[in-house]
Design an enzyme around this catalytic site. Sequence first.
Site, short mmCIF file in Angstrom:
data_model
loop_
_atom_site.label_atom_id
_atom_site.label_comp_id
_atom_site.label_asym_id
_atom_site.label_seq_id
_atom_site.Cartn_x
_atom_site.Cartn_y
_atom_site.Cartn_z
N TYR A 169 2.56 6.54 3.21
CA TYR A 169 1.48 6.67 4.18
C TYR A 169 0.14 6.57 3.46
O TYR A 169 -0.04 7.13 2.38
CB TYR A 169 1.56 8.02 4.88
CG TYR A 169 2.59 8.11 5.98
CD1 TYR A 169 3.66 7.22 6.04
CD2 TYR A 169 2.51 9.10 6.95
CE1 TYR A 169 4.62 7.32 7.04
CE2 TYR A 169 3.45 9.21 7.95
CZ TYR A 169 4.51 8.31 7.99
OH TYR A 169 5.45 8.40 8.98
N LYS A 170 -0.79 5.85 4.04
CA LYS A 170 -2.15 5.81 3.53
C LYS A 170 -2.85 7.10 3.93
O LYS A 170 -2.90 7.45 5.11
CB LYS A 170 -2.91 4.60 4.08
CG LYS A 170 -4.28 4.38 3.44
CD LYS A 170 -4.92 3.10 3.98
CE LYS A 170 -6.24 2.82 3.26
NZ LYS A 170 -7.24 3.87 3.52
N LEU A 171 -3.39 7.82 2.97
CA LEU A 171 -3.91 9.16 3.20
C LEU A 171 -5.42 9.14 3.36
O LEU A 171 -6.11 8.30 2.78
CB LEU A 171 -3.51 10.07 2.04
CG LEU A 171 -2.00 10.12 1.77
CD1 LEU A 171 -1.71 10.93 0.52
CD2 LEU A 171 -1.25 10.71 2.96
#
Length: 666
Positions: A20-22
Amino acid sequence: MLAKPDGGRLREGPQWAYEYKLDGYRVAMRIAADGTTVLTSRNGLDLTVEFAELTGVLTAALRGRAAVLDGEVVVYNETGQIDFGLLQQRRGRFQKHRTAKRTDPFEDVPIRFLAFDLLQLDDQLLLDQPYEQRRHQLAELPMPDPFRITVVPSYTTDDLTADRLTPQRLLDRVAAEGHEGLVAKRLDSPYLPGKRPDFWCKHPLVQTREVIVCGWRPGQSGFTGTVGGLLLGAHDPDTGELIYIGDVGTGFTRQDRDHLRDRLQPLERSGHPFASPPPREDLVRARWVDPVLVGEVRFRQFTRGDEGRLRHTAWRGLRADRTPSEVTAPRPGRPGPPPAPEPIKIGSRVTVNAGGRTLALSNLDKPLYPDGTTKSEVIAYYSRIAPVLLPHLADRPVTFVRFPNGVHGQKFFQKNTDASAPGWLPTVPLRGGGSRRSTDANEIVHYPLLHELAALVWAANLAALELHVPQWTVTDGVRDLPNRLVFDLDPGPGTTIVDCCRVAERLHDVLVADGLIPVAATSGSKGMQIYAGVEVTSAQAPSVYAKAAAVAFEREAPQQVTTNMAKSRREGRVFIDWSQNSPAKTTISPYSLRGRDEPTVATPVTWDEVRGCRRAEELVFTVDEVLERTSELGDLLAPVLQNRAPLPATSSSGSRSLTRSWPPRR
């Protein structure tokens, strides 16, 4: 090591894994053999004191081994989503505490370190090992307190296949959960500090960009005395010169505007800092500053050509973890970043669970507001505000105002529940739209009733931004007598909500004297409403009382108020719309979004806020501010539900309490 934009094409194949891109602060956690922990940002800023609660968490678990972890510090909101805005608010509070030499912790804003790479373990550097091996060793590290430090999941092709997923379906799930996007990482990739190779490719659902704050424009009208907008710059990637890349005027809270004003005023300079002057039209009212502050904006497009500009921008906050030297602009004359990808194609669906019910949602990343606020963010707002909103919708037929193509597209009102509504959604059939005055008294309208979270999510998925309800409820399909009174205060030309507040103050005194408990709420647009819970013996009683009160106000202060609906008669006056009490009328529901340029909300306010209001922007609230207010103040409109009083008798002179002088002396 940095991720490279993938140009809108998500990498796929057995050689890739997905994380996931945080949406937080990139942080390296360095743990010495003795347990000493140092936290540093990407640009080397020491964040150890700011995030002190993360130190020592892994000391005992590492058993004397040193380690260096790469990851992201984030804050979660009440719905379990990563919220960059809350992290920014926490940072602002930390800076104020540090200035005041306070040391008390921020226990009400817990942070979490999400680790996604392991760069060193004991005395062994792991940079040359492939990502797959580094991740395996990271996953084996014990995590004694996962609420403070945990490992970000990584999905290989085999993992996705086992869950009957594809990379695209994983992306759909990420969108539905409100995350930023995905990062694809090659399983065989080494770790190259400071580099941005093709080994890591980020696929954002929302485009963001770091910018240098180079100037500002003072606010006008409601924003007088604070920041109206920022002028942005970045470094040319070839020459290193500072160039102008556009401006941003939306996405700010009132606190943001005031904080930026205070930060920028000491940095003012006489001229612009760019290698070449910006366009003449952008120089109007500009005040320039030394280019030392880095911020972040959300945007929809970067124009092509020699003078590329960010378009449709919205402010996200200052980035103390970045330096101006890091901020570069797209190359002149070349295409800029591609438009945000549309991971959910028209007609496709994402299945979610809302309050125990399964719903199919679509087009979640479709912008509905000019600042880029998407449908998924609208759904998230209505999901989080549901506990305080639903009691005020209970048993009230709802009229939707839908904006399927955003607030600047065509809107339409919807009363009838169409065939696409879920079978579990309760509806109520009312003849003539619930009013004897309907143009077709025999028409049956099947209004939706929104009683639960899933119903709100379903409505938000229709892009039903505005929810309008009458002052009466229904029981077993039959319309009840009105149970609340409302005065709708609409500022005419030359007036603002500040003038409405002065009228509201007098209304408060009158209603209290008549035994009622009034509550004020902004309309989310220009005006406000005053509510009170009532008990009546006839459907027309609230209209009779409200009209008598409004007419008496107009008679006492004809230069300040009017009851005439003609817009030509409203110049310099506040229009008191008593007719909202008619059984045929509806009013914007408190806590409903509005279809305006910004995602503002009809917001209950305290009487102290009403009495103290001197600037219109003081009573403008966006979704984030409303959610924060309700967590701190609870439901300010609750007295309307909890306290219902009989209406007093009225006469031709109006309420028995309207004999006092008005306007009030201040």
